[in-house]
Design an enzyme around this catalytic site. Structure first.
Site, PDB file in Angstrom:
ATOM      1  N   THR A 134       0.826  -1.202   0.000  1.00 60.45           N
ATOM      2  CA  THR A 134       0.000   0.000   0.000  1.00 60.45           C
ATOM      3  C   THR A 134       0.866   1.259   0.000  1.00 60.45           C
ATOM      4  O   THR A 134       2.001   1.238   0.474  1.00 60.45           O
ATOM      5  CB  THR A 134      -0.892  -0.010   1.261  1.00 60.45           C
ATOM      6  OG1 THR A 134      -1.517   1.251   1.414  1.00 60.45           O
ATOM      7  CG2 THR A 134      -0.076  -0.284   2.525  1.00 60.45           C
ATOM      8  N   ASP A 135       0.269   2.364  -0.452  1.00 57.13           N
ATOM      9  CA  ASP A 135       0.986   3.648  -0.365  1.00 57.13           C
ATOM     10  C   ASP A 135       1.058   4.159   1.080  1.00 57.13           C
ATOM     11  O   ASP A 135       1.838   5.068   1.379  1.00 57.13           O
ATOM     12  CB  ASP A 135       0.337   4.700  -1.278  1.00 57.13           C
ATOM     13  CG  ASP A 135      -1.127   4.970  -0.991  1.00 57.13           C
ATOM     14  OD1 ASP A 135      -1.693   4.346  -0.072  1.00 57.13           O
ATOM     15  OD2 ASP A 135      -1.723   5.815  -1.701  1.00 57.13           O
ATOM     16  N   GLU A 136       0.253   3.557   1.981  1.00 58.72           N
ATOM     17  CA  GLU A 136       0.226   4.061   3.361  1.00 58.72           C
ATOM     18  C   GLU A 136       1.549   3.847   4.084  1.00 58.72           C
ATOM     19  O   GLU A 136       1.811   4.488   5.109  1.00 58.72           O
ATOM     20  CB  GLU A 136      -0.921   3.426   4.141  1.00 58.72           C
ATOM     21  CG  GLU A 136      -2.261   3.736   3.516  1.00 58.72           C
ATOM     22  CD  GLU A 136      -3.443   3.632   4.466  1.00 58.72           C
ATOM     23  OE1 GLU A 136      -3.236   3.496   5.680  1.00 58.72           O
ATOM     24  OE2 GLU A 136      -4.581   3.700   3.966  1.00 58.72           O
ATOM     25  N   TYR A 159      -2.047  -0.441  11.023  1.00 53.44           N
ATOM     26  CA  TYR A 159      -2.172  -1.124   9.725  1.00 53.44           C
ATOM     27  C   TYR A 159      -0.949  -0.855   8.856  1.00 53.44           C
ATOM     28  O   TYR A 159      -0.302  -1.777   8.352  1.00 53.44           O
ATOM     29  CB  TYR A 159      -3.443  -0.661   8.995  1.00 53.44           C
ATOM     30  CG  TYR A 159      -3.439  -0.987   7.518  1.00 53.44           C
ATOM     31  CD1 TYR A 159      -3.590  -2.300   7.077  1.00 53.44           C
ATOM     32  CD2 TYR A 159      -3.265   0.018   6.560  1.00 53.44           C
ATOM     33  CE1 TYR A 159      -3.568  -2.607   5.722  1.00 53.44           C
ATOM     34  CE2 TYR A 159      -3.245  -0.276   5.209  1.00 53.44           C
ATOM     35  CZ  TYR A 159      -3.389  -1.599   4.789  1.00 53.44           C
ATOM     36  OH  TYR A 159      -3.353  -1.892   3.448  1.00 53.44           O
ATOM     37  N   LYS A 163       2.003  -3.381   7.406  1.00 55.30           N
ATOM     38  CA  LYS A 163       2.290  -3.569   5.979  1.00 55.30           C
ATOM     39  C   LYS A 163       3.749  -3.213   5.683  1.00 55.30           C
ATOM     40  O   LYS A 163       4.416  -3.883   4.889  1.00 55.30           O
ATOM     41  CB  LYS A 163       1.355  -2.715   5.116  1.00 55.30           C
ATOM     42  CG  LYS A 163      -0.100  -3.162   5.124  1.00 55.30           C
ATOM     43  CD  LYS A 163      -0.336  -4.548   4.547  1.00 55.30           C
ATOM     44  CE  LYS A 163      -0.121  -4.627   3.056  1.00 55.30           C
ATOM     45  NZ  LYS A 163      -0.511  -5.967   2.518  1.00 55.30           N
TER      46      LYS A 163
HETATM   47  P1  NAD Z   1      -9.967  -7.252   2.131  1.00 56.64           P
HETATM   48  O1  NAD Z   1     -10.017  -6.970   3.594  1.00 56.64           O
HETATM   49  O2  NAD Z   1     -11.148  -6.972   1.286  1.00 56.64           O
HETATM   50  O3  NAD Z   1      -9.600  -8.785   1.902  1.00 56.64           O
HETATM   51  C1  NAD Z   1      -8.622  -9.450   2.653  1.00 56.64           C
HETATM   52  C2  NAD Z   1      -8.803 -10.954   2.425  1.00 56.64           C
HETATM   53  O4  NAD Z   1      -7.762 -11.629   3.177  1.00 56.64           O
HETATM   54  C3  NAD Z   1     -10.146 -11.486   2.949  1.00 56.64           C
HETATM   55  O5  NAD Z   1     -10.721 -12.359   2.002  1.00 56.64           O
HETATM   56  C4  NAD Z   1      -9.755 -12.230   4.220  1.00 56.64           C
HETATM   57  O6  NAD Z   1     -10.631 -13.328   4.510  1.00 56.64           O
HETATM   58  C5  NAD Z   1      -8.336 -12.696   3.900  1.00 56.64           C
HETATM   59  N1  NAD Z   1      -7.532 -12.931   5.100  1.00 56.64           N
HETATM   60  C6  NAD Z   1      -7.397 -12.108   6.179  1.00 56.64           C
HETATM   61  N2  NAD Z   1      -6.593 -12.660   7.094  1.00 56.64           N
HETATM   62  C7  NAD Z   1      -6.195 -13.861   6.586  1.00 56.64           C
HETATM   63  C8  NAD Z   1      -5.353 -14.893   7.055  1.00 56.64           C
HETATM   64  N3  NAD Z   1      -4.771 -14.827   8.265  1.00 56.64           N
HETATM   65  N4  NAD Z   1      -5.130 -15.974   6.256  1.00 56.64           N
HETATM   66  C9  NAD Z   1      -5.735 -16.061   5.040  1.00 56.64           C
HETATM   67  N5  NAD Z   1      -6.569 -15.122   4.567  1.00 56.64           N
HETATM   68  C10 NAD Z   1      -6.794 -14.028   5.319  1.00 56.64           C
HETATM   69  O7  NAD Z   1      -8.679  -6.481   1.614  1.00 56.64           O
HETATM   70  P2  NAD Z   1      -8.411  -5.754   0.206  1.00 56.64           P
HETATM   71  O8  NAD Z   1      -8.880  -4.364   0.291  1.00 56.64           O
HETATM   72  O9  NAD Z   1      -8.832  -6.647  -0.888  1.00 56.64           O
HETATM   73  O10 NAD Z   1      -6.807  -5.704   0.256  1.00 56.64           O
HETATM   74  C11 NAD Z   1      -6.031  -6.789  -0.258  1.00 56.64           C
HETATM   75  C12 NAD Z   1      -4.549  -6.435  -0.148  1.00 56.64           C
HETATM   76  O11 NAD Z   1      -4.294  -5.240  -0.868  1.00 56.64           O
HETATM   77  C13 NAD Z   1      -4.083  -6.169   1.279  1.00 56.64           C
HETATM   78  O12 NAD Z   1      -2.793  -6.715   1.417  1.00 56.64           O
HETATM   79  C14 NAD Z   1      -4.042  -4.650   1.378  1.00 56.64           C
HETATM   80  O13 NAD Z   1      -3.074  -4.245   2.306  1.00 56.64           O
HETATM   81  C15 NAD Z   1      -3.645  -4.295  -0.036  1.00 56.64           C
HETATM   82  N6  NAD Z   1      -4.068  -2.965  -0.523  1.00 56.64           N
HETATM   83  C16 NAD Z   1      -5.376  -2.597  -0.434  1.00 56.64           C
HETATM   84  C17 NAD Z   1      -5.772  -1.359  -0.974  1.00 56.64           C
HETATM   85  C18 NAD Z   1      -7.212  -0.908  -0.928  1.00 56.64           C
HETATM   86  O14 NAD Z   1      -7.499   0.234  -1.274  1.00 56.64           O
HETATM   87  N7  NAD Z   1      -8.161  -1.752  -0.528  1.00 56.64           N
HETATM   88  C19 NAD Z   1      -4.819  -0.520  -1.572  1.00 56.64           C
HETATM   89  C20 NAD Z   1      -3.483  -0.933  -1.618  1.00 56.64           C
HETATM   90  C21 NAD Z   1      -3.124  -2.170  -1.111  1.00 56.64           C
HETATM   91  O1  DAU Z   2      -4.159   3.963   0.447  1.00 50.84           O
HETATM   92  C1  DAU Z   2      -4.364   2.575   0.348  1.00 50.84           C
HETATM   93  C2  DAU Z   2      -5.209   2.102   1.507  1.00 50.84           C
HETATM   94  O2  DAU Z   2      -6.534   2.562   1.242  1.00 50.84           O
HETATM   95  C3  DAU Z   2      -5.202   0.591   1.701  1.00 50.84           C
HETATM   96  O3  DAU Z   2      -3.899   0.174   2.035  1.00 50.84           O
HETATM   97  C4  DAU Z   2      -6.193   0.171   2.795  1.00 50.84           C
HETATM   98  O4  DAU Z   2      -6.239  -1.243   2.882  1.00 50.84           O
HETATM   99  C5  DAU Z   2      -7.555   0.705   2.433  1.00 50.84           C
HETATM  100  O5  DAU Z   2      -8.471   0.409   3.481  1.00 50.84           O
HETATM  101  C6  DAU Z   2      -7.501   2.218   2.221  1.00 50.84           C
HETATM  102  O6  DAU Z   2      -7.210   2.894   3.453  1.00 50.84           O
HETATM  103  P1  DAU Z   2      -7.939   4.257   3.844  1.00 50.84           P
HETATM  104  O7  DAU Z   2      -7.854   4.435   5.312  1.00 50.84           O
HETATM  105  O8  DAU Z   2      -7.456   5.376   2.992  1.00 50.84           O
HETATM  106  O9  DAU Z   2      -9.437   3.884   3.378  1.00 50.84           O
HETATM  107  P2  DAU Z   2     -10.856   4.153   4.037  1.00 50.84           P
HETATM  108  O10 DAU Z   2     -11.875   3.782   3.010  1.00 50.84           O
HETATM  109  O11 DAU Z   2     -10.979   3.538   5.388  1.00 50.84           O
HETATM  110  O12 DAU Z   2     -10.872   5.732   4.209  1.00 50.84           O
HETATM  111  C7  DAU Z   2     -10.696   6.607   3.110  1.00 50.84           C
HETATM  112  C8  DAU Z   2     -10.721   8.035   3.638  1.00 50.84           C
HETATM  113  O13 DAU Z   2     -12.046   8.323   4.084  1.00 50.84           O
HETATM  114  C9  DAU Z   2      -9.822   8.236   4.843  1.00 50.84           C
HETATM  115  O14 DAU Z   2      -9.243   9.541   4.769  1.00 50.84           O
HETATM  116  C10 DAU Z   2     -10.758   8.152   6.047  1.00 50.84           C
HETATM  117  C11 DAU Z   2     -12.063   8.656   5.471  1.00 50.84           C
HETATM  118  N1  DAU Z   2     -13.290   8.044   6.039  1.00 50.84           N
HETATM  119  C12 DAU Z   2     -13.377   6.693   6.057  1.00 50.84           C
HETATM  120  C13 DAU Z   2     -14.512   6.087   6.553  1.00 50.84           C
HETATM  121  C14 DAU Z   2     -14.604   4.570   6.594  1.00 50.84           C
HETATM  122  C15 DAU Z   2     -14.338   8.859   6.482  1.00 50.84           C
HETATM  123  O15 DAU Z   2     -14.258  10.096   6.442  1.00 50.84           O
HETATM  124  N2  DAU Z   2     -15.467   8.252   6.968  1.00 50.84           N
HETATM  125  C16 DAU Z   2     -15.589   6.886   7.030  1.00 50.84           C
HETATM  126  O16 DAU Z   2     -16.641   6.389   7.510  1.00 50.84           O
END
Ligand code: NAD
Ligand code: DAU
Length: 355
Positions: A134-136, A159, A163
Site C-alpha cells: 500500500t501507499d500508506e 495497519y 504492511k
Molecule cells: P480485504 O479486507 O477486502 O480482503 C482481505 C482478504 O484476506 C479477505 O478475504 C480475508 O478473509 C483474507 N484474510 C485475512 N486474514 C487472513 C489470514 N490470516 N489468512 C488467510 N486469509 C486471510 O482487503 P483488500 O482491500 O482486498 O486488500 C487486499 C490487499 O491489498 C491487502 O494486502 C491490502 O493491504 C492491499 N491494498 C489494499 C488497498 C485498498 O485500497 N483496498 C490498496 C493498496 C493495497
Molecule cells: O491507500 C491505500 C489504503 O486505502 C489501503 O492500504 C487500505 O487497505 C484501504 O483500506 C484504504 O485505506 P484508507 O484508510 O485510505 O481507506 P478508508 O476507506 O478507510 O478511508 C478513506 C478516507 O475516508 C480516509 O481519509 C478516512 C475517510 N473516512 C473513512 C470512513 C470509513 C471517512 O471520512 N469516513 C468513514 O466512515
C-alpha cells in the site's frame, strides 16, 4: 514474459483478490491453475467467485485456510505444486487496526513471514513471490509532491506499520535467500466487491438507505483513487514482466478530498436510485464525526515508472469508475446482504454507534 502454472493467490475471497482472480481468468489468457487460499474473515466471501469457479472448472481451487498456519502452508505448496504466489491476504482496514492491532501483526507480519518460508522451501520450483502493498507505508504528504519507489517508509497507523514490516520481510527474503520477489505499493482502490466498511461502499449503502454519512473531521484529507480492475492489470503487468527484486508504485492520478468523494457519491445515488422520502438530497445526510487518530493528510502516487517501463495505463477514470461502482452496488443486493449478515454488523454495532 514470465509464466507460471500453479498460482497461489492468498486473500482471493476479499475485495482486490477476487477482482484479481476474475481479471486473470477473464482478461489475460492465463491457462494455468489458481489456488485461492483464504481464511474467510469478516472480509472474505467465496461466493464473489462462484461464477468464475463454474466457468473454469478445475483450474480454480478454493482452500479455506489461514496464513498463520505453517503446517497448512507447507501442505498447500507441495500438494498444488505452487510455482508462483500473489499475496493479498491481510487485515486491511485502518480503523480496525486502531481499535485492535494484534490481528494486524499476526496476519500481516507473522502470516507473511510464514508464507515467505513456505515459498522458500519450494527452492528453484518457485518462479515468483509477488507481494501486494500500500501507499500508506510512505506516511503522509503535504500539499505538494508524490510518493514514488524511492520515498522512505514512514508508516503512522498500526495497519500501515504492519504492511511496512511485511514489505521489509519480503525484500529481506530476496536479499538474504535469493527468493524471486516483486512488490507493488498501490493507492486507494474502489469498485465491485469492496466490503462496506471502506469509504466508498459505506457511503453508497448509507446514502441509498437514507442513513448518516460519517465524514471524519472536515473531510479535507486527500486520497488517490484507482478503479480496482486497473490495479489488477498493473499487478499482472508487474508479475509477468518486472525484474526480480523490483518495486512499482501504482496510482490513479485521481486525487480527491474525502468530502468531494462523498458529494459525488450522493449525486450519483440521487440520480440512479429511487428518491428519499420528500425528495431529500442525499448530501444533507453528511455528518461530520470525530477524526481518525493519526489521520494521514494526503496520499498521491507518481506511477510514471510503471507507465514508462511497461506502457501501463489506467483505463477507468474516477468519473466513470464511481458511476460503475454505484451501479454495481445498486444491482447486487444479495451480495451486500451476505457480507453484512456476518461479524461485520455486530462489530460495527460494538464500535461505531454513529453509523
Ligand atoms: P480485504 O479486507 O477486502 O480482503 C482481505 C482478504 O484476506 C479477505 O478475504 C480475508 O478473509 C483474507 N484474510 C485475512 N486474514 C487472513 C489470514 N490470516 N489468512 C488467510 N486469509 C486471510 O482487503 P483488500 O482491500 O482486498 O486488500 C487486499 C490487499 O491489498 C491487502 O494486502 C491490502 O493491504 C492491499 N491494498 C489494499 C488497498 C485498498 O485500497 N483496498 C490498496 C493498496 C493495497
Ligand atoms: O491507500 C491505500 C489504503 O486505502 C489501503 O492500504 C487500505 O487497505 C484501504 O483500506 C484504504 O485505506 P484508507 O484508510 O485510505 O481507506 P478508508 O476507506 O478507510 O478511508 C478513506 C478516507 O475516508 C480516509 O481519509 C478516512 C475517510 N473516512 C473513512 C470512513 C470509513 C471517512 O471520512 N469516513 C468513514 O466512515
Amino acid at each position: 514474459m514470465r509464466s507460471f502454472h500453479n498460482l497461489l493467490v492468498t486473500g482471493g475471497a476479499g475485495f482486490i483478490g477476487s477482482n484479481f482472480i476474475r481479471y486473470v481468468f477473464g482478461q489475460t489468457g492465463y491457462d494455468g491453475r489458481i489456488i485461492n487460499l483464504d481464511a474467510l474473515t469478516y472480509a472474505g466471501n467465496p461466493a464473489s467467485l462462484d461464477d468464475i469457479a463454474q466457468a473454469v472448472g478445475g483450474r480454480y481451487v478454493f482452500v479455506h485456510g489461514d496464513i498463520r498456519d505453517t503446517a497448512l502452508l507447507a501442505d498447500v505448496f507441495e500438494r498444488y505444486a505452487v510455482d508462483a504466489v500473489c499475496h493479498f491476504a491481510a487485515e486491511s482496514h485502518v480503523d480496525r487496526s486502531i481499535l485492535a492491532p494484534d490481528d494486524f501483526v499476526q496476519t500481516n507480519v507473522v502470516g507473511t513471514c510464514n508464507l515467505l518460508q513456505a515459498a522458500r522451501a519450494r527452492g528453484d520450483k518457485l518462479t515468483l513471490f509477488h507481494h501486494i502493498s500500500t501507499d500508506e507505508v510512505f506516511g503522509s504528504l503535504g500539499p505538494d509532491g508524490f510518493f514514488s519507489e524511492t520515498t522512505p517508509y514512514c508508516p503512522h497507523s498500526p495497519y500501515s506499520a504492519s504492511k511496512a514490516a511485511s514489505d521489509h520481510f519480503v525484500r529481506a527474503f530476496h536479499d538474504t535467500y535469493g527468493l524471486p520477489v516483486t512488490l507493488t505499493n498501490c493507492s486507494n482502490n474502489y469498485g465491485p466487491y469492496q466490503f462496506p466498511e471502506k469509504l466508498i461502499p459505506l457511503m453508497i449503502l448509507n446514502a441509498l438507505e437514507g442513513k448518516p454519512l460519517p465524514v471524519y473531521g472536515q473531510g479535507l484529507n486527500v486520497r488517490d483513487w484507482l478503479y480496482v480492475e486497473d490495479h489488477c492489470s498493473a499487478i499482472w503487468t508487474v508479475m509477468t514482466q518486472a525484474a526480480v527484486g523490483s518495486t512499482y508504485c501504482i496510482g490513479g492520478r485521481s486525487e480527491l478530498p474525502n468530502i468531494e468523494v462523498v458529494r459525488r457519491i450522493c449525486a450519483l445515488v440521487d440520480r440512479l436510485a429511487p428518491p428519499l422520502p420528500g425528495g431529500q438530497a442525499r448530501e444533507t445526510l453528511i455528518t461530520h464525526v470525530p477524526d481518525r487518530p493519526g489521520h494521514d493528510a494526503r496520499y498521491a502516487i507518481d506511477c510514471s515508472r510503471l507507465e514508462q517501463d511497461f506502457g501501463w495505463k489506467q483505463t477507468v477514470d474516477a468519473a466513470a469508475g464511481f458511476e460503475k461502482t454505484v451501479r454495481w452496488y445498486l444491482e447486487h443486493s444479495a451480495w451486500i446482504e451476505t457480507v453484512r449478515s456476518g461479524e461485520y454488523r455486530s462489530w460495527l454495532e460494538r464500535n461505531y454507534a454513529h453509523r
